[in-house]
Design a protein around this motif. Sequence first.
Motif, PDB file in Angstrom:
ATOM      1  N   VAL A   6      -0.800   3.145  -2.123  1.00  0.00           N
ATOM      2  CA  VAL A   6      -0.994   1.687  -2.206  1.00  0.00           C
ATOM      3  C   VAL A   6      -2.163   1.388  -3.137  1.00  0.00           C
ATOM      4  O   VAL A   6      -3.201   2.059  -3.072  1.00  0.00           O
ATOM      5  N   LEU A   7      -1.968   0.413  -4.002  1.00  0.00           N
ATOM      6  CA  LEU A   7      -3.075  -0.077  -4.826  1.00  0.00           C
ATOM      7  C   LEU A   7      -3.735  -1.217  -4.058  1.00  0.00           C
ATOM      8  O   LEU A   7      -3.085  -2.215  -3.719  1.00  0.00           O
ATOM      9  N   VAL A   8      -5.023  -1.050  -3.753  1.00  0.00           N
ATOM     10  CA  VAL A   8      -5.769  -2.085  -3.019  1.00  0.00           C
ATOM     11  C   VAL A   8      -6.675  -2.811  -4.009  1.00  0.00           C
ATOM     12  O   VAL A   8      -7.419  -2.173  -4.768  1.00  0.00           O
ATOM     13  N   ILE A   9      -6.578  -4.130  -4.012  1.00  0.00           N
ATOM     14  CA  ILE A   9      -7.341  -4.926  -4.983  1.00  0.00           C
ATOM     15  C   ILE A   9      -8.231  -5.931  -4.255  1.00  0.00           C
ATOM     16  O   ILE A   9      -7.776  -6.655  -3.372  1.00  0.00           O
ATOM     17  N   ASN A  10      -9.501  -5.948  -4.664  1.00  0.00           N
ATOM     18  CA  ASN A  10     -10.456  -6.906  -4.103  1.00  0.00           C
ATOM     19  C   ASN A  10     -11.096  -7.634  -5.279  1.00  0.00           C
ATOM     20  O   ASN A  10     -11.984  -7.117  -5.941  1.00  0.00           O
ATOM     21  N   ALA A 389      -4.443  -1.020   3.009  1.00  0.00           N
ATOM     22  CA  ALA A 389      -3.351  -0.155   2.544  1.00  0.00           C
ATOM     23  C   ALA A 389      -2.297   0.007   3.639  1.00  0.00           C
ATOM     24  O   ALA A 389      -1.092  -0.026   3.367  1.00  0.00           O
ATOM     25  N   GLN A 390      -2.742   0.146   4.874  1.00  0.00           N
ATOM     26  CA  GLN A 390      -1.769   0.333   5.964  1.00  0.00           C
ATOM     27  C   GLN A 390      -0.953  -0.932   6.209  1.00  0.00           C
ATOM     28  O   GLN A 390       0.242  -0.862   6.475  1.00  0.00           O
ATOM     29  N   ASP A 391      -1.593  -2.084   6.094  1.00  0.00           N
ATOM     30  CA  ASP A 391      -0.833  -3.336   6.226  1.00  0.00           C
ATOM     31  C   ASP A 391       0.201  -3.434   5.097  1.00  0.00           C
ATOM     32  O   ASP A 391       1.347  -3.795   5.329  1.00  0.00           O
TER      33      ASP A 391
END
Length: 405
Positions: A6-10, A389-391
Amino acid sequence: MSTSLVLVINCGSSSIKFAVIDPQFGDEVLTGQAERLFSEGAEIAFKQNGEKTRVSLPNAGHDEALVAVVEFIQQQPGLGESIKAVGHRVVHGGEFFRESMLITDEVADKIGQCNHLAPLHNPANLAGIETARKVFPDLPHTAVFDTAFHQSMPAKSYIYPLPYKLYEENAVRRYGFHGTSYRYVCVQAATMLKRPLEDSAMVIAHLGNGASVCAVKNGESMETSMGMTPNEGIVHGTRSGSIDPSIHEYLAKQLDMNIDQINDMLWKESGLLGISGLSNDCRTIEEAAEEGHERSQLALEIYSYRLARTIASMVPALGRLDGVVFTGGIGENSDVIRAETLRQLQFLGIDVDAARNKATIRGGSGEITTDASPVKALVVPTNEELMIAQDAVRFVEAAQPVGAE
Ligand code: ADP
């Protein structure tokens, strides 16, 4: 390398933090940060296998920076194809969102409708979402809200004692933040307390540059110290936390300050920085206090006292207390703040084990009370990225909202 990442973006106003994460084990395959966006010095730093790569992108905005992130990802063999979902941190979900949501046009529109509640953060979060949806049109995008976890709070916690129509007509209420961190930490803490999450009562203190405390009962937020904005509550790095609201009027009349000047002072020049006159950084303040810097000593004293006071004030929301949990940069690392805070909470039945407390730093987790202590104190490193990522990955299989555990 897992084939389901998963690519997580903040996305912040002038920065983007990103990470490619294995949602099962939390391994970070790639992390990085774009900084100083919209300025000459804009650049992106990538970190992969311990190696750093810097790319200069003068005057880049969110669009250019995210495109550069995607180009970098696509240059890494096998990485692009392994990304199955994108998770976006969104600061404010207002009363619209009680849980993480698959982003549709309607959801994006509602996030935009919360812009007035977080004018610095939500527009940036939305810019990141819009760009990422263009760049990854075939992947599910999920919004994970800092406020969502606290939507379980009862009205007695979230209504301010103000004219009620301000709530009805102007969305003035307490929302709370750091929810993604609390959602992650309460699950870990329940396991450490050897209690089912559904029958647990804990107070969690997330102490970073911004700091808050949350009463979590049976896995749900009952009360938290941040309010309509992330300034209410305990002492922060540069923010005041709760003060007498009539100080505003005094400053306006006595010092001829306007609302923006007062606000700047309360958000950027107060807290640990304001008291110590030295730094907002807890490490620096601890070092100075050790060397005899009196205002740093005072800053630590006020910080711990206000924190202890606030933790104790959370107990009525729980009815009983199984544990107090520390997380965030200060909570995970400062044995000094933990010891000083818990010393003032002995009356709750918290008996600190000094050696355990001192030994629990740098990503360590564990119990810091004695085996006989009726109420436990724990340190649990947070992992908001893993939670996001888990969501996000759950939407790959089931296009349903995901919420609190
Ligand atoms: P953010 O809210 O920006 O995510 P962090 O959770 O990283 O912040 O926390 C930053 C804070 O943690 C800073 O005040 C920093 O000084 C503090 N911190 C980090 N390591 C230590 C340490 N070893 N001792 C005391 N404070 C620490």
